[in-house]
Scaffold this motif. Structure first.
Motif, short mmCIF file in Angstrom:
data_model
loop_
_atom_site.label_atom_id
_atom_site.label_comp_id
_atom_site.label_asym_id
_atom_site.label_seq_id
_atom_site.Cartn_x
_atom_site.Cartn_y
_atom_site.Cartn_z
N MET A 109 0.71 -1.14 -0.02
CA MET A 109 -0.09 -0.07 -0.04
C MET A 109 0.89 1.19 -0.03
SD MET A 109 -3.25 -0.83 -0.09
CE MET A 109 -2.57 -2.07 -1.28
N PHE A 110 1.98 1.14 0.83
CA PHE A 110 2.88 2.32 0.97
C PHE A 110 3.45 2.73 -0.58
CE2 PHE A 110 7.07 4.54 1.88
CZ PHE A 110 6.71 5.51 2.50
N LEU A 111 3.86 1.56 -1.23
CA LEU A 111 4.55 1.99 -2.47
C LEU A 111 3.79 2.55 -3.54
CD1 LEU A 111 6.91 -1.41 -2.64
CD2 LEU A 111 7.67 1.22 -1.82
N THR A 112 2.39 2.18 -3.37
CA THR A 112 1.41 2.81 -4.37
C THR A 112 0.38 3.96 -3.85
OG1 THR A 112 -0.39 1.05 -3.65
CG2 THR A 112 1.19 0.41 -5.27
N LEU A 113 0.95 4.56 -2.79
CA LEU A 113 0.00 5.48 -2.09
C LEU A 113 -0.34 6.85 -2.86
CD1 LEU A 113 0.09 6.37 1.62
CD2 LEU A 113 -0.43 7.92 0.23
N ASP A 114 0.60 7.11 -3.75
CA ASP A 114 0.54 8.36 -4.49
C ASP A 114 -0.52 8.07 -5.63
OD1 ASP A 114 2.39 6.43 -5.46
OD2 ASP A 114 3.56 7.95 -6.35
N LEU A 138 12.86 -2.48 3.74
CA LEU A 138 13.27 -1.42 4.03
C LEU A 138 13.79 -0.44 3.14
CD1 LEU A 138 14.25 -1.44 7.89
CD2 LEU A 138 12.31 -0.15 6.92
N PRO A 139 14.75 -0.89 2.36
CA PRO A 139 15.36 0.15 1.32
C PRO A 139 14.45 0.82 0.39
CG PRO A 139 17.09 -1.80 1.82
CD PRO A 139 15.58 -2.00 2.33
N ALA A 140 13.57 -0.23 -0.10
CA ALA A 140 12.36 0.20 -0.93
C ALA A 140 11.38 1.23 -0.34
CB ALA A 140 11.60 -0.90 -1.55
N LYS A 144 10.81 5.34 -1.33
CA LYS A 144 9.43 5.86 -1.73
C LYS A 144 9.21 6.99 -0.55
CE LYS A 144 5.29 5.98 -3.80
NZ LYS A 144 5.40 6.07 -5.25
N ALA A 145 9.65 7.02 0.75
CA ALA A 145 9.64 7.93 1.71
C ALA A 145 9.78 9.16 1.13
CB ALA A 145 9.76 7.48 2.95
N GLU A 146 11.25 9.18 0.60
CA GLU A 146 12.00 10.38 0.16
C GLU A 146 11.05 11.09 -1.11
OE1 GLU A 146 15.87 9.15 -0.96
OE2 GLU A 146 16.56 8.84 1.22
N GLU A 147 10.44 10.22 -1.86
CA GLU A 147 9.93 10.52 -3.02
C GLU A 147 8.48 11.40 -2.62
OE1 GLU A 147 6.85 8.65 -6.45
OE2 GLU A 147 8.70 7.57 -5.54
N LEU A 148 7.71 10.71 -1.33
CA LEU A 148 6.45 11.23 -1.11
C LEU A 148 6.96 12.58 -0.07
CD1 LEU A 148 4.64 8.11 0.26
CD2 LEU A 148 4.21 9.45 -1.87
N ALA A 154 5.06 15.11 2.40
CA ALA A 154 4.47 14.22 3.41
C ALA A 154 5.03 13.95 4.57
CB ALA A 154 4.43 12.84 2.74
N ARG A 155 4.66 13.55 5.79
CA ARG A 155 5.24 13.24 7.00
C ARG A 155 5.47 11.66 7.08
NH1 ARG A 155 1.09 15.45 10.39
NH2 ARG A 155 -0.12 15.30 8.56
N VAL A 156 6.60 11.22 6.85
CA VAL A 156 6.44 9.74 6.76
C VAL A 156 7.50 9.16 8.04
CG1 VAL A 156 7.18 7.81 5.19
CG2 VAL A 156 6.25 9.75 4.31
N ARG A 157 6.99 7.91 8.69
CA ARG A 157 7.91 7.38 9.61
C ARG A 157 7.91 5.89 9.34
NH1 ARG A 157 6.98 7.56 16.28
NH2 ARG A 157 8.42 5.79 16.66
#
Length: 402
Positions: A109-114, A138-140, A144-148, A154-157
């Protein structure tokens, strides 16, 4: 106020969901953790055989029943239609003004959130907590967190905890093959069995564990023997060679045997059973009826399996094949040791009706020897067999067994 939102189809809910919730609760320490089953997931088509939203909601409540920190919300089911996360966030903001919202998602879900409906609204109004579903993800997630963060602010944890690896898709595929039980809580699996969800076929080790727990320990060898004998008789006499129903009936046939008469009568009241005068004073007779009710209503067995359990003590006129098999398996299973049992065993594989008649007549002799009343169903069974030409072979009569 900190609120964690844990959405999804929960189709079915499983131990991986519990593990994910535990990891998030420990890491985020929310004031409110909401598990929210979707009414209609917008991002994917639900597979054939998917339970309705109310059923998935009920399964979700069973799944999280032993986690008081989790509140299972029906807000998306009640809202109906496609369950857009952006709508859920709006509803929670209206209900809890000023609350800090955190959206818990797994890797996929996270990898397709956008690509979700209104991703900018979601990412503006809720922080994202991403949880890997397997080792090495975790690397992926970091990429994705950096992209969002760059694109949406976005605030990502990222939670560096891998929950119990389980997939609803894989579990759905396992259930018709009698597998998958290890990934489900006992309550969820029991409800799936009881309501025949996901084309499930019962897992026999699970069924044995549940059935044996209902027995006095000294009865377990008998039930094991009865299952073995029932399967053997089914292979001999059933044209299809399908032993499933015979095994299931044998495993459950004595499931209420240890209950006292008063407890049997309470079960009768619960399941709408009306005992006759003979049964009302005889727990041994009642256990067949109450056991059939438990098998049908609590274990979701086929009605013919329940009927076999219902008649395994008294028999009846015009018994079906499965009923005969269970009656005889109960009578001649390997732990039985009484005069004539070897002859009865031999006959059961030569002429099932003749063995049934002999067993019924031997049962009558035993009941009368104890000063008890022979049930009318047993008498009817004997009369029916004789009226339809069933006879006991001469070699058996020569053994003075009847």
């Amino acid at each position: 106020m900190r609120i964690v939102i844990f959405g999804g189809s929960f189709n079915p809910p499983h131990k991986g969901h519990l593990s994910a919730a535990r990891a998030a609760i420990d890491a985020l320490e929310p004031d409110l953790f909401l598990a929210i089953p979707a009414c209609l997931p917008p991002h994917k088509r639900q597979p054939d055989g998917t339970p309705d939203p109310e059923t998935r909601l009920a399964l979700c409540r069973l799944n999280f029943a032993e986690m008081p920190e989790v509140t299972v919300s029906d807000m998306e089911v009640q809202r109906g239609g496609k369950s857009f996360t952006s709508d859920t966030i709006r509803a929670l903001e209206a209900q809890y003004p000023g609350a800090e919202l955190l959206l818990l998602v797994g890797t996929d879900m996270f990898l397709t959130l956008d690509q979700w409906h209104e991703p900018d609204h979601i990412l503006h109004h809720a922080a994202i907590c991403a949880l890997p579903r397997a080792e090495g993800e975790l690397p992926a997630l970091r990429e994705k967190a950096e992209e969002l963060q760059s694109r949406y602010g976005a605030r990502v944890r990222l939670l560096d905890v891998t929950p119990t690896e389980a997939s609803s898709t894989e579990i759905r595929a396992m259930l018709p093959r009698r597998r998958g039980v290890a990934y489900l809580t006992d309550a969820v699996y029991g409800d799936i069995i009881r309501n025949h969800l996901y084309a499930v076929r019962i897992n026999y080790p699970w069924l044995r564990r549940k059935a044996y727990a209902m027995l006095n320990r000294k009865r377990i060898p008998h039930v094991k023997g009865c299952e073995k004998e029932a399967v053997s008789l089914a292979k001999r006499w059933m044209e299809s060679g399908n032993t499933d129903w015979a095994a299931t009936a044998a495993i459950l046939h004595d499931c209420t045997k240890k209950e006292t008469l008063s407890e049997q009568l309470m079960l009768c009241e619960k399941y709408g059973i009306i005992p006759d005068a003979t049964e009302r004073v005889n727990a041994k007779l009642l256990h067949a009826k109450t056991g059939a009710a438990i098998a049908l209503h609590e274990f979701g067995v086929h009605p013919e399996v329940a009927e076999a359990i219902r008649w395994h003590t008294t028999g009846r006129a015009n018994m079906k094949l499965l009923e005969k098999i269970l009656y005889m398996a109960d009578y001649i299973e390997p732990t039985r040791n009484f005069e004539g049992v070897e002859t009865l065993r031999r006959l059961a594989y030569e002429d099932l009706d003749a063995a049934l008649l002999l067993g019924l007549e031997m049962s009558v002799e035993d009941v009368l020897s104890r000063g008890d009343t022979v049930h009318s169903d047993t008498q009817d069974a004997i009369c029916y067999l004789k009226e339809h030409g069933t006879t006991i072979p001469e070699y058996v009569k020569g053994d003075h067994l009847c």
